[in-house]
Design a protein around this motif. Sequence first.
Motif, mmCIF file in Angstrom:
data_model
loop_
_atom_site.group_PDB
_atom_site.id
_atom_site.type_symbol
_atom_site.label_atom_id
_atom_site.label_comp_id
_atom_site.label_asym_id
_atom_site.label_seq_id
_atom_site.Cartn_x
_atom_site.Cartn_y
_atom_site.Cartn_z
ATOM 1 N N UNK A 99 0.798 -1.221 0.000
ATOM 2 C CA UNK A 99 0.000 0.000 0.000
ATOM 3 C C UNK A 99 0.827 1.265 0.000
ATOM 4 N N UNK A 100 2.147 1.156 -0.122
ATOM 5 C CA UNK A 100 2.993 2.342 -0.189
ATOM 6 C C UNK A 100 2.844 2.999 -1.560
ATOM 7 N N UNK A 101 2.696 4.315 -1.548
ATOM 8 C CA UNK A 101 2.445 5.065 -2.776
ATOM 9 C C UNK A 101 3.605 6.021 -3.051
ATOM 10 N N UNK A 102 4.164 5.921 -4.243
ATOM 11 C CA UNK A 102 5.174 6.870 -4.703
ATOM 12 C C UNK A 102 4.465 7.977 -5.465
ATOM 13 N N UNK A 103 4.796 9.229 -5.155
ATOM 14 C CA UNK A 103 4.085 10.348 -5.775
ATOM 15 C C UNK A 103 4.989 11.559 -5.903
ATOM 16 N N UNK A 104 4.531 12.505 -6.688
ATOM 17 C CA UNK A 104 5.177 13.811 -6.789
ATOM 18 C C UNK A 104 4.498 14.757 -5.811
ATOM 19 N N UNK A 105 5.274 15.673 -5.231
ATOM 20 C CA UNK A 105 4.691 16.598 -4.257
ATOM 21 C C UNK A 105 5.405 17.941 -4.300
ATOM 22 N N UNK A 106 4.714 18.925 -3.769
ATOM 23 C CA UNK A 106 5.258 20.283 -3.694
ATOM 24 C C UNK A 106 5.059 20.805 -2.287
ATOM 25 N N UNK A 107 6.170 21.190 -1.640
ATOM 26 C CA UNK A 107 6.099 21.778 -0.304
ATOM 27 C C UNK A 107 5.823 23.273 -0.452
ATOM 28 N N UNK A 108 4.643 23.682 -0.018
ATOM 29 C CA UNK A 108 4.189 25.054 -0.246
ATOM 30 C C UNK A 108 5.061 26.057 0.493
ATOM 31 N N UNK A 109 5.428 25.761 1.748
ATOM 32 C CA UNK A 109 6.233 26.705 2.528
ATOM 33 C C UNK A 109 7.641 26.843 1.962
ATOM 34 N N UNK A 110 8.224 25.717 1.553
ATOM 35 C CA UNK A 110 9.582 25.749 1.022
ATOM 36 C C UNK A 110 9.624 26.154 -0.445
ATOM 37 N N UNK A 111 8.464 26.017 -1.135
ATOM 38 C CA UNK A 111 8.404 26.252 -2.575
ATOM 39 C C UNK A 111 9.383 25.336 -3.315
ATOM 40 N N UNK A 112 9.371 24.039 -2.909
ATOM 41 C CA UNK A 112 10.232 23.044 -3.519
ATOM 42 C C UNK A 112 9.428 21.806 -3.892
ATOM 43 N N UNK A 142 9.317 17.630 -4.536
ATOM 44 C CA UNK A 142 9.919 16.422 -4.004
ATOM 45 C C UNK A 142 9.285 15.194 -4.646
ATOM 46 N N UNK A 143 10.018 14.080 -4.605
ATOM 47 C CA UNK A 143 9.415 12.765 -4.743
ATOM 48 C C UNK A 143 9.111 12.296 -3.328
ATOM 49 N N UNK A 144 7.931 11.746 -3.100
ATOM 50 C CA UNK A 144 7.553 11.344 -1.748
ATOM 51 C C UNK A 144 7.095 9.892 -1.737
ATOM 52 N N UNK A 145 7.185 9.282 -0.560
ATOM 53 C CA UNK A 145 6.683 7.940 -0.337
ATOM 54 C C UNK A 145 5.651 8.008 0.770
ATOM 55 N N UNK A 146 4.440 7.567 0.479
ATOM 56 C CA UNK A 146 3.357 7.548 1.459
ATOM 57 C C UNK A 146 3.182 6.113 1.946
ATOM 58 N N UNK A 147 3.214 5.931 3.257
ATOM 59 C CA UNK A 147 3.134 4.597 3.848
ATOM 60 C C UNK A 147 1.964 4.531 4.820
ATOM 61 N N UNK A 148 1.090 3.520 4.709
ATOM 62 C CA UNK A 148 -0.027 3.390 5.657
ATOM 63 C C UNK A 148 0.482 3.196 7.079
ATOM 64 N N UNK A 149 -0.034 3.981 8.048
ATOM 65 C CA UNK A 149 0.355 3.859 9.453
ATOM 66 C C UNK A 149 -0.834 4.082 10.371
ATOM 67 N N UNK A 150 -1.390 3.051 10.985
ATOM 68 C CA UNK A 150 -1.089 1.639 10.721
ATOM 69 C C UNK A 150 -2.028 1.030 9.693
ATOM 70 N N UNK A 151 -3.061 1.778 9.264
ATOM 71 C CA UNK A 151 -4.030 1.253 8.324
ATOM 72 C C UNK A 151 -4.106 2.183 7.113
ATOM 73 N N UNK A 152 -4.621 1.709 5.965
ATOM 74 C CA UNK A 152 -4.598 2.515 4.741
ATOM 75 C C UNK A 152 -5.358 3.831 4.821
ATOM 76 N N UNK A 153 -6.235 4.020 5.835
ATOM 77 C CA UNK A 153 -6.978 5.275 5.930
ATOM 78 C C UNK A 153 -6.133 6.408 6.484
ATOM 79 N N UNK A 154 -4.899 6.109 6.968
ATOM 80 C CA UNK A 154 -3.975 7.117 7.452
ATOM 81 C C UNK A 154 -2.600 6.822 6.873
ATOM 82 N N UNK A 155 -1.910 7.844 6.419
ATOM 83 C CA UNK A 155 -0.608 7.649 5.790
ATOM 84 C C UNK A 155 0.447 8.520 6.450
#
Length: 203
Positions: free
Chosen positions: A158-171, A173-186
């Motif tokens: 259930x780990x998701x690789x995605x593109x992301x933008x940090x609004x405060x940093x204006x940068x 990133x590539x990010x990895x989202x991991x379920x913790x502990x269930x898929x409804x929370x990452x």
Amino acid sequence: MVANGNSTPYAVNASGTVVGTASSAKDEDGNYYNVPFIYKDGADMVAITGPGGAIIGGEATAINEKGQVAGTGNGRAFVFDIETGEFTYINNGGGGRVIDINGSGYVIGTFNGFAGFGDHGWVATKEDGFNILENLIGQDVANPDWRIGGALDINDKGQILAEAFNVKEQKSYAILLTPVPEPSTYALMALGLGVVWFLRRRQ
């Protein structure tokens, strides 16, 4: 179903089943349009049809080892089970594109233009429906710290690789989202930084 000369394969599973899109159906004006297809064992390509056997325009872009196919039909994301023949729409439309499906049937994709904020990554199942990735890491979509754009891949954990933008940093990133502990929370990890942000979904 035999394609009308134009077809594009998008994915293949370990059993050798291929899915894609083919120009094989005619609209009311007699023009051909693309339909999602399945191809296996050297037989003809077979069109994936919607509820009631209706022909749908679209594409099949992912397949898992269980033979669950994900794609878009008539502007909506769907899951089709080859073994049972069950077809399920998993969102209400929005012009998005399905990217992948994992072994548990979790589908990821990207759509454009939600609330005027550009691309959004999402995850969905036929049982639980559709949610954008920003919701799953507790972001206020109207004023987020992280803007999650294209969803790129999902594994069987259930780990998701995605593109992301940090609004405060204006940068970006590539990010990895991991379920913790269930898929409804990452949890979110910005790759290359080794920093994990445990962002709970807001109640």
